[in-house]
Design an enzyme around this catalytic site. Structure first.
Site, PDB file in Angstrom:
ATOM      1  N   SER A  26       0.819  -1.210   0.000  1.00 10.78           N
ATOM      2  CA  SER A  26       0.000   0.000   0.000  1.00 10.78           C
ATOM      3  C   SER A  26       0.852   1.259   0.000  1.00 10.78           C
ATOM      4  CB  SER A  26      -0.906   0.014   1.244  1.00 10.78           C
ATOM      5  OG  SER A  26      -0.128   0.030   2.436  1.00 10.78           O
ATOM      6  N   HIS A  44      -3.599  -3.957  -5.000  1.00 13.66           N
ATOM      7  CA  HIS A  44      -3.822  -3.364  -3.686  1.00 13.66           C
ATOM      8  C   HIS A  44      -5.272  -3.563  -3.256  1.00 13.66           C
ATOM      9  CE1 HIS A  44      -4.101   0.375  -0.924  1.00 13.66           C
ATOM     10  NE2 HIS A  44      -3.775  -0.703  -0.235  1.00 13.66           N
ATOM     11  N   GLU A  64      -7.005  -1.746  -6.401  1.00  4.74           N
ATOM     12  CA  GLU A  64      -6.183  -0.910  -7.273  1.00  4.74           C
ATOM     13  C   GLU A  64      -5.190  -1.816  -8.006  1.00  4.74           C
ATOM     14  OE1 GLU A  64      -5.889   3.410  -5.103  1.00  4.74           O
ATOM     15  OE2 GLU A  64      -4.701   1.788  -4.229  1.00  4.74           O
ATOM     16  N   ASN A  79      -4.724   6.500  -1.476  1.00  4.67           N
ATOM     17  CA  ASN A  79      -3.877   7.072  -0.431  1.00  4.67           C
ATOM     18  C   ASN A  79      -3.215   8.371  -0.866  1.00  4.67           C
ATOM     19  OD1 ASN A  79      -4.311   5.332   1.729  1.00  4.67           O
ATOM     20  ND2 ASN A  79      -2.862   3.825   0.930  1.00  4.67           N
TER      21      ASN A  79
END
Length: 504
Positions: free
Chosen positions: A123, A144, A156, A194
């Site tokens: 991540s 991810h 992802e 993120n």
């Protein structure tokens, strides 16, 4: 290129929470799954834990007994990497340490066939860097998953610099075949979610550090006005302050300490004190057995103004005019172009947050952006020491007449929701312009990955294409550190809109 055939075995290396979750997803989809962990006995413990979760799904009528039994028969704890030799996909979910992941991949490449797809669930690390040690990095991709992997739909699919298009496509289709919603993105710090989520936390923490309001009030404004499912303080307490800060720090460092991603000093102090959130019993909030629930600041009841004068259409807050009329407060409309604001009986002005401060203007109260003014249950106001008490009282009374709780903040340029949304929209435009992902995938990722009420581009269209640029430009003039400087992509977006509308 299609997804993996169900007859193809899948392996997961690393049997922590994420490894177990990914293995369960592949197992329920119909694959034979091999679990491996370097720690003796841990793979078998993980297999037992997965079977227990399948049993609970049967108890909840979410899985049949027959499917549970079949899945149990397809789950195997491997004693060595050699037992993964015939797998068509291996996902590593080991420690977030670059050297550990790289060594594992070197070992895997010596074991599996040349057409085996290798993937990482990282991540925070660079997919390109992890796969850079491989003889054939083209078959390496980021997958991810979000925690808990069996429940959250988003995956992802991250292409490193050397990832082959066929490998990324294969991984994408596989995730979709497993019942997930995949989004494609380039290898960039934080990927999509993120990277774009940083302002949600950063702006809340910045408002707290500036003593604009306490955590409970800021969280309430984000939830009840902004439409976010959780506020930034309660969410980071749930995630873990150490985990959230580590992601922020990783993205900041990966972007060469870009000021837009600067971590919070207040959060750093929280981590240093060991107050990591729910898991330690205390974070921003106290979770002890005898702890009292922190309540947001809510203004006392005030009298509604006898009328308001509307100058302009209030832009994104134009729905307020109908609500004010429905509440029985007369609205007088000034046909002359004085801007977009409400003028109160005492002569003070009520203005939608635009990045400016109350102290700059005589007798002004700012109000925050709402996802939906009709459904919002709380409105935040901002006033300075120069704001007349009558003006603030009339502003409070007006929103209370609409059935809203009111929280009064200190003089806060951009308020809470407005500047948070503006920064998210800006980072989204910047990411798409740099080829990180498509607009559609960005919106999907932010809705599914962090439960935002709207994707950044949905917000952009709703608010007007120049709105985010204008508010950030005002904030940048007041804080020229670069934190709020609009990106070139956002500038081009706003300018192109103006040109189409005939603005010189």
């Amino acid at each position: 290129m299609t997804a993996l055939d169900l007859s193809s075995p899948v392996a997961v290396v690393g049997t922590g929470t994420m490894g177990q979750g990914i293995a369960q997803v592949a197992l329920v989809a119909g694959h034979d799954v091999r679990l491996f962990d370097a720690a003796p006995g841990r793979a078998q413990d993980a297999a037992d834990a997965i079977v227990e979760r399948l049993d609970r799904l049967v108890e909840k009528d979410r899985l049949t007994v027959a499917d549970r039994d079949a899945a149990r028969g397809r789950l195997h704890a491997a004693g060595s990497l050699a037992e993964l030799a015939d797998c068509s996909l291996v996902v590593e979910a080991v420690l977030e340490q670059l050297d550990v992941k790289q060594q594992l991949l070197r070992d895997l490449e010596d074991v599996v066939d040349d057409d085996c797809l290798l993937a990482t669930n990282t991540s925070s690390l660079s997919v390109t860097a992890i796969g850079g040690v491989l003889r054939n990095p083209g078959r390496f991709v980021g997958l991810h998953f979000f925690n808990p992997a069996p429940l959250l739909p988003l995956v992802e699919v991250v292409s490193g610099f050397a990832t082959d298009v066929t490998s990324a496509t294969r991984a994408y289709e596989m995730a979709r075949a497993w019942g997930k919603t995949p989004v494609a993105c380039a290898d960039t710090p934080g990927f999509i979610v993120n990277r774009l989520a940083r302002p949600f936390y950063a702006e809340a923490f910045a408002a707290y550090e500036a003593q604009s309001a306490d955590p409970a009030t800021i969280d309430a404004v984000l939830r009840e006005c902004g439409g976010f499912r959780m506020g930034a303080f309660e969410l980071t307490d749930l995630i873990g302050q150490d985990v959230n800060e580590a992601v922020t720090h990783s993205v900041w460092q990966a972007f060469f300490q870009d000021v837009r991603f600067t971590p919070s000093l207040a959060q750093r102090r929280l981590v240093e004190s060991g107050r990591l959130g729910r898991k330690t019993g205390q974070g921003w909030y106290d979770y002890g057995d005898d702890a009292e629930r922190a309540e947001p600041h809510t203004a006392e009841q005030a009298q509604a103004p006898a009328y308001v004068v509307a100058e302009g259409d209030l832009g994104p807050a134009s729905d307020l005019l109908a609500l004010i009329r429905e509440a029985g407060v007369p609205v007088r409309e000034d046909e002359e172009d004085h801007g977009t604001r409400l003028v109160l009986p005492g002569g003070g002005q009520l203005v939608l947050a635009d990045g400016q401060t109350s102290v700059e203007f005589r007798d002004v109260v700012y109000f925050d952006l709402a996802l939906d003014y009709r459904r919002a249950t709380r409105i935040a106001l901002s006033a300075s020491q120069d704001t007349q008490p009558q003006t603030l009282s009339e502003a409070i009374g007006l929103f209370q007449a609409l059935g809203k709780d009111v929280s009064v903040l200190g003089d806060t340029p951009g308020m809470i929701v407005a500047r948070t949304v503006a920064r998210i929209v800006d980072l989204a435009h910047d990411a798409v312009a740099k080829g990180v992902a498509t607009e559609e995938d960005v919106d999907t990722a932010m809705r599914l990955g962090v439960n935002y009420p709207l994707g950044p581009f949905e917000w952009s269209r709703r608010l007007g294409r120049s709105w985010a640029h204008e508010i950030l430009d005002e904030l940048h003039q007041r804080d020229p550190s670069g934190r709020y400087a609009p990106s070139l992509a956002l500038y081009r977006h706003a300018y192109a809109t103006d040109k189409r509308e005939g603005t010189p």
